[in-house]
Design a protein around this motif. Sequence first.
Motif, PDB file in Angstrom:
ATOM      1  N   GLY A  67       0.785  -1.335   0.094  1.00 30.81           N
ATOM      2  CA  GLY A  67      -0.045   0.096  -0.066  1.00 30.81           C
ATOM      3  C   GLY A  67       0.833   1.310   0.091  1.00 30.81           C
ATOM      4  N   TYR A  68       1.860   1.383   0.796  1.00 30.13           N
ATOM      5  CA  TYR A  68       2.685   2.342   0.990  1.00 30.13           C
ATOM      6  C   TYR A  68       3.555   2.746  -0.541  1.00 30.13           C
ATOM      7  CZ  TYR A  68       6.211   5.659   2.332  1.00 30.13           C
ATOM      8  OH  TYR A  68       7.332   6.923   2.487  1.00 30.13           O
ATOM      9  N   PHE A  69       3.916   1.462  -0.886  1.00 25.85           N
ATOM     10  CA  PHE A  69       4.631   1.568  -2.299  1.00 25.85           C
ATOM     11  C   PHE A  69       3.560   2.163  -3.252  1.00 25.85           C
ATOM     12  CE2 PHE A  69       6.281  -0.512  -6.184  1.00 25.85           C
ATOM     13  CZ  PHE A  69       7.260   0.230  -6.399  1.00 25.85           C
ATOM     14  N   THR A  70       2.557   1.649  -3.377  1.00 25.37           N
ATOM     15  CA  THR A  70       1.593   2.058  -4.653  1.00 25.37           C
ATOM     16  C   THR A  70       1.059   3.595  -4.565  1.00 25.37           C
ATOM     17  OG1 THR A  70      -0.315   1.055  -3.274  1.00 25.37           O
ATOM     18  CG2 THR A  70       0.554  -0.308  -5.128  1.00 25.37           C
ATOM     19  N   ASN A  71       1.058   4.012  -3.192  1.00 24.52           N
ATOM     20  CA  ASN A  71       0.627   5.449  -2.911  1.00 24.52           C
ATOM     21  C   ASN A  71       1.852   6.158  -3.190  1.00 24.52           C
ATOM     22  OD1 ASN A  71      -1.984   4.906  -2.032  1.00 24.52           O
ATOM     23  ND2 ASN A  71      -1.292   5.157   0.207  1.00 24.52           N
ATOM     24  N   TRP A  72       3.187   5.585  -3.172  1.00 27.97           N
ATOM     25  CA  TRP A  72       4.139   6.425  -3.351  1.00 27.97           C
ATOM     26  C   TRP A  72       4.115   6.656  -4.991  1.00 27.97           C
ATOM     27  CZ3 TRP A  72       8.859   4.900  -6.171  1.00 27.97           C
ATOM     28  CH2 TRP A  72       9.901   5.916  -5.929  1.00 27.97           C
ATOM     29  N   ILE A  73       4.095   5.609  -5.634  1.00 23.41           N
ATOM     30  CA  ILE A  73       3.910   5.398  -7.160  1.00 23.41           C
ATOM     31  C   ILE A  73       2.886   6.233  -7.626  1.00 23.41           C
ATOM     32  CG2 ILE A  73       3.567   4.104  -9.234  1.00 23.41           C
ATOM     33  CD1 ILE A  73       5.353   1.861  -7.886  1.00 23.41           C
ATOM     34  N   ALA A  74       1.710   6.502  -6.925  1.00 19.00           N
ATOM     35  CA  ALA A  74       0.717   7.114  -7.458  1.00 19.00           C
ATOM     36  C   ALA A  74       1.031   8.707  -7.492  1.00 19.00           C
ATOM     37  CB  ALA A  74      -0.690   6.797  -6.736  1.00 19.00           C
ATOM     38  N   ILE A  75       1.476   9.085  -6.236  1.00 11.71           N
ATOM     39  CA  ILE A  75       1.968  10.484  -6.009  1.00 11.71           C
ATOM     40  C   ILE A  75       2.897  11.032  -7.121  1.00 11.71           C
ATOM     41  CG2 ILE A  75       3.027  12.286  -4.526  1.00 11.71           C
ATOM     42  CD1 ILE A  75       0.316  11.583  -3.619  1.00 11.71           C
ATOM     43  N   LYS A  76       4.152  10.007  -7.196  1.00 10.47           N
ATOM     44  CA  LYS A  76       5.127  10.431  -8.397  1.00 10.47           C
ATOM     45  C   LYS A  76       4.484  10.405  -9.887  1.00 10.47           C
ATOM     46  CE  LYS A  76       8.654  10.657  -5.866  1.00 10.47           C
ATOM     47  NZ  LYS A  76       9.174  11.788  -5.654  1.00 10.47           N
ATOM     48  N   MET A  77       3.515   9.686  -9.963  1.00 17.03           N
ATOM     49  CA  MET A  77       2.793   9.712 -11.307  1.00 17.03           C
ATOM     50  C   MET A  77       1.880  10.957 -11.511  1.00 17.03           C
ATOM     51  SD  MET A  77       1.580   5.707 -12.082  1.00 17.03           S
ATOM     52  CE  MET A  77       1.094   5.855 -13.572  1.00 17.03           C
ATOM     53  N   ILE A  78       1.440  11.358 -10.527  1.00 16.40           N
ATOM     54  CA  ILE A  78       0.446  12.724 -10.707  1.00 16.40           C
ATOM     55  C   ILE A  78       1.583  13.692 -11.173  1.00 16.40           C
ATOM     56  CG2 ILE A  78      -0.656  14.428  -9.363  1.00 16.40           C
ATOM     57  CD1 ILE A  78      -1.934  12.074  -7.676  1.00 16.40           C
ATOM     58  N   PHE A  79       2.709  13.919 -10.681  1.00 16.43           N
ATOM     59  CA  PHE A  79       3.399  14.992 -11.175  1.00 16.43           C
ATOM     60  C   PHE A  79       4.637  14.815 -11.592  1.00 16.43           C
ATOM     61  CE2 PHE A  79       1.416  15.771  -6.994  1.00 16.43           C
ATOM     62  CZ  PHE A  79       0.812  17.043  -7.083  1.00 16.43           C
ATOM     63  N   ARG A  80       5.074  13.607 -12.028  1.00 19.34           N
ATOM     64  CA  ARG A  80       6.287  13.394 -12.807  1.00 19.34           C
ATOM     65  C   ARG A  80       5.907  12.604 -14.185  1.00 19.34           C
ATOM     66  NH1 ARG A  80       8.135  16.700  -9.878  1.00 19.34           N
ATOM     67  NH2 ARG A  80       9.509  16.581  -8.215  1.00 19.34           N
ATOM     68  N   PRO A  81       6.558  13.063 -15.200  1.00 16.50           N
ATOM     69  CA  PRO A  81       7.346  13.920 -15.391  1.00 16.50           C
ATOM     70  C   PRO A  81       6.625  15.410 -15.561  1.00 16.50           C
ATOM     71  CG  PRO A  81       7.342  12.634 -17.419  1.00 16.50           C
ATOM     72  CD  PRO A  81       6.650  12.049 -16.237  1.00 16.50           C
ATOM     73  N   VAL A  82       7.427  16.518 -15.332  1.00 16.74           N
ATOM     74  CA  VAL A  82       6.983  17.721 -15.398  1.00 16.74           C
ATOM     75  C   VAL A  82       6.666  18.162 -16.532  1.00 16.74           C
ATOM     76  CG1 VAL A  82       7.271  20.274 -14.674  1.00 16.74           C
ATOM     77  CG2 VAL A  82       7.705  18.447 -12.942  1.00 16.74           C
ATOM     78  N   TRP A  83       7.627  18.066 -17.449  1.00 14.31           N
ATOM     79  CA  TRP A  83       7.531  18.469 -18.885  1.00 14.31           C
ATOM     80  C   TRP A  83       7.179  17.189 -19.890  1.00 14.31           C
ATOM     81  CZ3 TRP A  83       7.879  23.225 -19.928  1.00 14.31           C
ATOM     82  CH2 TRP A  83       8.405  24.206 -18.966  1.00 14.31           C
ATOM     83  N   PRO A  84       6.373  17.536 -20.855  1.00 14.75           N
ATOM     84  CA  PRO A  84       5.829  16.351 -21.596  1.00 14.75           C
ATOM     85  C   PRO A  84       7.008  15.583 -22.410  1.00 14.75           C
ATOM     86  CG  PRO A  84       5.051  18.345 -22.480  1.00 14.75           C
ATOM     87  CD  PRO A  84       5.959  18.803 -21.263  1.00 14.75           C
ATOM     88  N   HIS A  85       7.046  14.421 -22.454  1.00 11.78           N
ATOM     89  CA  HIS A  85       7.800  13.464 -23.373  1.00 11.78           C
ATOM     90  C   HIS A  85       7.161  12.949 -24.391  1.00 11.78           C
ATOM     91  CE1 HIS A  85      11.294  14.383 -20.306  1.00 11.78           C
ATOM     92  NE2 HIS A  85      10.538  13.953 -19.462  1.00 11.78           N
ATOM     93  N   GLN A  86       7.302  13.151 -25.557  1.00 13.67           N
ATOM     94  CA  GLN A  86       6.764  12.627 -26.602  1.00 13.67           C
ATOM     95  C   GLN A  86       7.448  11.332 -27.243  1.00 13.67           C
ATOM     96  OE1 GLN A  86       3.743  13.847 -27.830  1.00 13.67           O
ATOM     97  NE2 GLN A  86       3.950  15.676 -26.299  1.00 13.67           N
ATOM     98  N   TYR A  87       6.730  10.038 -27.420  1.00 17.54           N
ATOM     99  CA  TYR A  87       7.182   9.078 -28.144  1.00 17.54           C
ATOM    100  C   TYR A  87       6.362   8.733 -29.203  1.00 17.54           C
ATOM    101  CZ  TYR A  87       9.739   8.761 -23.278  1.00 17.54           C
ATOM    102  OH  TYR A  87      10.320   9.295 -22.447  1.00 17.54           O
ATOM    103  N   CYS A  88       6.832   7.839 -30.054  1.00 18.21           N
ATOM    104  CA  CYS A  88       6.512   7.126 -31.275  1.00 18.21           C
ATOM    105  C   CYS A  88       5.833   8.489 -32.160  1.00 18.21           C
ATOM    106  CB  CYS A  88       5.348   6.267 -31.126  1.00 18.21           C
ATOM    107  SG  CYS A  88       5.914   4.949 -29.993  1.00 18.21           S
ATOM    108  N   ASN A  89       6.692   9.319 -32.592  1.00 16.50           N
ATOM    109  CA  ASN A  89       6.433  10.494 -33.443  1.00 16.50           C
ATOM    110  C   ASN A  89       5.033  11.309 -32.636  1.00 16.50           C
ATOM    111  OD1 ASN A  89       8.273  10.197 -35.172  1.00 16.50           O
ATOM    112  ND2 ASN A  89       7.043   8.673 -36.455  1.00 16.50           N
TER     113      ASN A  89
END
Length: 177
Positions: free
Chosen positions: A13-35
């Motif tokens: 639970g702690y690990f999934t919460n940590w990942i979720a919080i990171k995914m909400i804010f990271r990465p800050v700038w957009p990264h485009q893949y596959c054209n």
Amino acid sequence: DYIMLPVSGLIIGYFTNWIAIKMIFRPVWPHQYCNGRINVQGVFMKRQREASQKMAELICKNVVDARAMLHYMMRTPSSTGVDKVLAIYRKHVDRSVERSMGFASRVAVVAPRIEAQMDELKQDVEDFSLELLPQHSRAIEEYMDTAMNVQETLTWRLQRIPPPEFESIVHPIFQDD
């Protein structure tokens, strides 16, 4: 044996919460893949426009509205806003009374007694209208909210700040104590 299930649930639970919080804010700038078909960016950062609009709405509804501003002006002794507003109000009342009186207001300049009565009349109009003012406070607040356009201005400003600054505004809300 009975302790493994709660401990493993706690860790996962702690690990999934940590990942979720990171995914909400990271990465800050957009990264485009596959054209440009795949855009990887934090959820809040990707939806900065919508989040800005909702934040501005909540801030204006609960924190910075006309009622709060008027309350601050009336209750804070160091605020000179009330004095300035009353001075502007008096100036307009004086001008309105003089326009209403027409020729008599020009005669009042010559006759001191009439001038004193005009001043008394202006004061009576001011006092009476200020007594009636609280009855119209809701309409005044609505007008102020519309005229000052705070929500639209705040939305516009929040939508245009760079993603790292927006992240620094929003991220503290989700940080652990």
